[in-house]
Scaffold this active site. Structure first.
Site, PDB file in Angstrom:
ATOM      1  N   GLU A   1       9.064  -4.154  10.600  1.00  0.00           N
ATOM      2  CA  GLU A   1       9.543  -2.876  10.055  1.00  0.00           C
ATOM      3  C   GLU A   1      10.122  -1.992  11.155  1.00  0.00           C
ATOM      4  OE1 GLU A   1       6.889  -1.058   7.282  1.00  0.00           O
ATOM      5  OE2 GLU A   1       8.021   0.820   7.199  1.00  0.00           O
TER       6      GLU A   1
ATOM      7  N   GLU B   1      -1.555  -5.432   8.668  1.00  0.00           N
ATOM      8  CA  GLU B   1      -0.714  -4.844   9.713  1.00  0.00           C
ATOM      9  C   GLU B   1      -1.379  -5.001  11.080  1.00  0.00           C
ATOM     10  OE1 GLU B   1       0.169  -0.767   8.726  1.00  0.00           O
ATOM     11  OE2 GLU B   1       0.994  -1.298   6.777  1.00  0.00           O
TER      12      GLU B   1
ATOM     13  N   LYS C   1      -1.467  -9.318   2.840  1.00  0.00           N
ATOM     14  CA  LYS C   1      -0.710  -8.893   4.016  1.00  0.00           C
ATOM     15  C   LYS C   1      -1.566  -7.899   4.816  1.00  0.00           C
ATOM     16  CE  LYS C   1       3.143  -6.071   3.801  1.00  0.00           C
ATOM     17  NZ  LYS C   1       2.714  -4.894   4.599  1.00  0.00           N
TER      18      LYS C   1
ATOM     19  N   ASP D   1      -1.129  -6.003  -0.082  1.00  0.00           N
ATOM     20  CA  ASP D   1      -1.603  -5.372   1.153  1.00  0.00           C
ATOM     21  C   ASP D   1      -3.117  -5.164   1.105  1.00  0.00           C
ATOM     22  OD1 ASP D   1       0.502  -4.955   2.941  1.00  0.00           O
ATOM     23  OD2 ASP D   1       1.207  -3.185   1.859  1.00  0.00           O
TER      24      ASP D   1
ATOM     25  N   ASP E   1       0.836  -1.200   0.000  1.00  0.00           N
ATOM     26  CA  ASP E   1       0.000   0.000   0.000  1.00  0.00           C
ATOM     27  C   ASP E   1       0.877   1.259   0.000  1.00  0.00           C
ATOM     28  OD1 ASP E   1       0.866  -0.188   2.590  1.00  0.00           O
ATOM     29  OD2 ASP E   1      -1.116  -0.115   3.517  1.00  0.00           O
TER      30      ASP E   1
HETATM   31  O1  KIV Z   1       3.613  -1.139   1.600  1.00  0.00           O
HETATM   32  C1  KIV Z   1       4.791  -1.509   1.643  1.00  0.00           C
HETATM   33  O2  KIV Z   1       5.601  -1.215   0.751  1.00  0.00           O
HETATM   34  C2  KIV Z   1       5.224  -2.300   2.779  1.00  0.00           C
HETATM   35  C3  KIV Z   1       6.679  -2.554   2.922  1.00  0.00           C
HETATM   36  C4  KIV Z   1       7.379  -1.339   3.363  1.00  0.00           C
HETATM   37  C5  KIV Z   1       6.966  -3.712   3.815  1.00  0.00           C
HETATM   38  O3  KIV Z   1       4.423  -2.705   3.566  1.00  0.00           O
END
Ligand code: KIV
Length: 272
Positions: free
Chosen positions: A190, A123, A121, A91, A52
């Site tokens: 991260e 968070e 993915k 994401d 994202d």
């Molecule tokens: O959105 C993204 O690019 C990420 C990475 C920084 C791991 O989540």
């Protein structure tokens, strides 16, 4: 532990666990469009993340919060067409999995169905466990993301290193074990201290991929535009730039402008 590399025709979530077991470091890089994904995939990057971060890099937003599910699906469906070898992880955007696990599952299903991606993915830890469980129960592979989770930037108020204090470090360790227990196939860490990241990587059987989390984890991820030096205002300590494309591209484009103005381009050989 061997460091020999096994050849993978297509990287799967199973291959990533195998890489961890074999001590082979996992490479992960973002891509948001077909042309970039083709280059990234041909260079044998193991995992392409349709992050994202497209919200910042592609759309110019200040944070990752504004990007929508439809926009993520658009980016992912372009990337998937180029990915011959890499596992493609997408994401789920902010607001689509935090409030309701059924909505989380619907979002994940849309990503998988409409883009053809291989995994999603999310968070967070404890706070989103119902969403994680429900998505995995539906057969969709989920990657976790802990530490400096950019969708929570307004809660943190700063992009500095997370989990330096014991309470936050303890929570992060618990969250990692919980994500493993519920069946996540990997975790991104991260911007946290390297020793904490290594401890987490050693405490779980699933691969831990770091960004600003030191070298003791199972793999590394960067934003491709940062690695190539296309973004030049973002200079965190963890970033290794392999090119300075911002300058190189700028010079090439300036030469094109000169050539058009001077009528050097197109030449007779470049004309029909
Ligand atoms: O959105 C993204 O690019 C990420 C990475 C920084 C791991 O989540």
């Amino acid at each position: 532990m061997s460091t020999a590399k096994k050849e993978y025709k297509r990287v799967t979530v199973k291959s990533l666990v195998e890489m961890k077991q074999n001590g082979e470091r996992i490479s992960m890089l973002t891509a948001y469009d077909y042309s970039m994904a083709k280059i990234v995939d041909a260079a044998n990057v193991d995992v392409i993340l349709v992050g994202d971060s497209a919200s910042n890099v592609m759309a110019g937003h200040e944070t990752t919060l504004p990007i929508t599910l439809d926009q993520m699906i658009y980016h992912a469906s372009s990337v998937i067409k180029a990915a011959r070898r890499a596992l493609v992880v997408v994401d789920i955007p902010f607001g689509r999995y935090q409030s309701d696990s059924k909505e989380a599952l619907r979002s994940a299903i849309r990503i998988m169905k409409e883009s053809g991606a291989h995994a999603v993915k999310v968070e967070g830890g404890e706070e989103i466990k119902e969403s994680v469980k429900r998505i995995i129960q539906a057969g969709i592979p989920v990657m976790g993301h802990l530490g400096l989770t950019p969708q929570s930037i307004y809660k943190f108020g700063t992009y500095t290193v997370r989990a330096k204090e014991e309470a936050e470090a303890e929570k992060l360790k618990k969250d990692a074990k919980m994500l493993e227990k519920y069946g996540c196939f990997g975790i991104v860490l991260e911007k946290i201290p390297a020793n904490l990241a290594q401890e987490v990587a050693e405490s779980v059987t699933i691969p831990v991929i770091g960004i600003g989390a030191g070298g003791g984890v199972d793999g590394q991820v960067l934003v491709v535009h940062d690695l190539l030096g296309m973004t030049h205002e973002f200079n965190p300590r963890f970033l290794r730039r392999y090119m300075n494309l911002y300058d190189e591209m700028g010079k090439a484009i300036a030469r094109y402008v000169d050539d058009v103005k001077s009528r050097d381009f197109p030449s007779s050989e470049e004309s029909y």
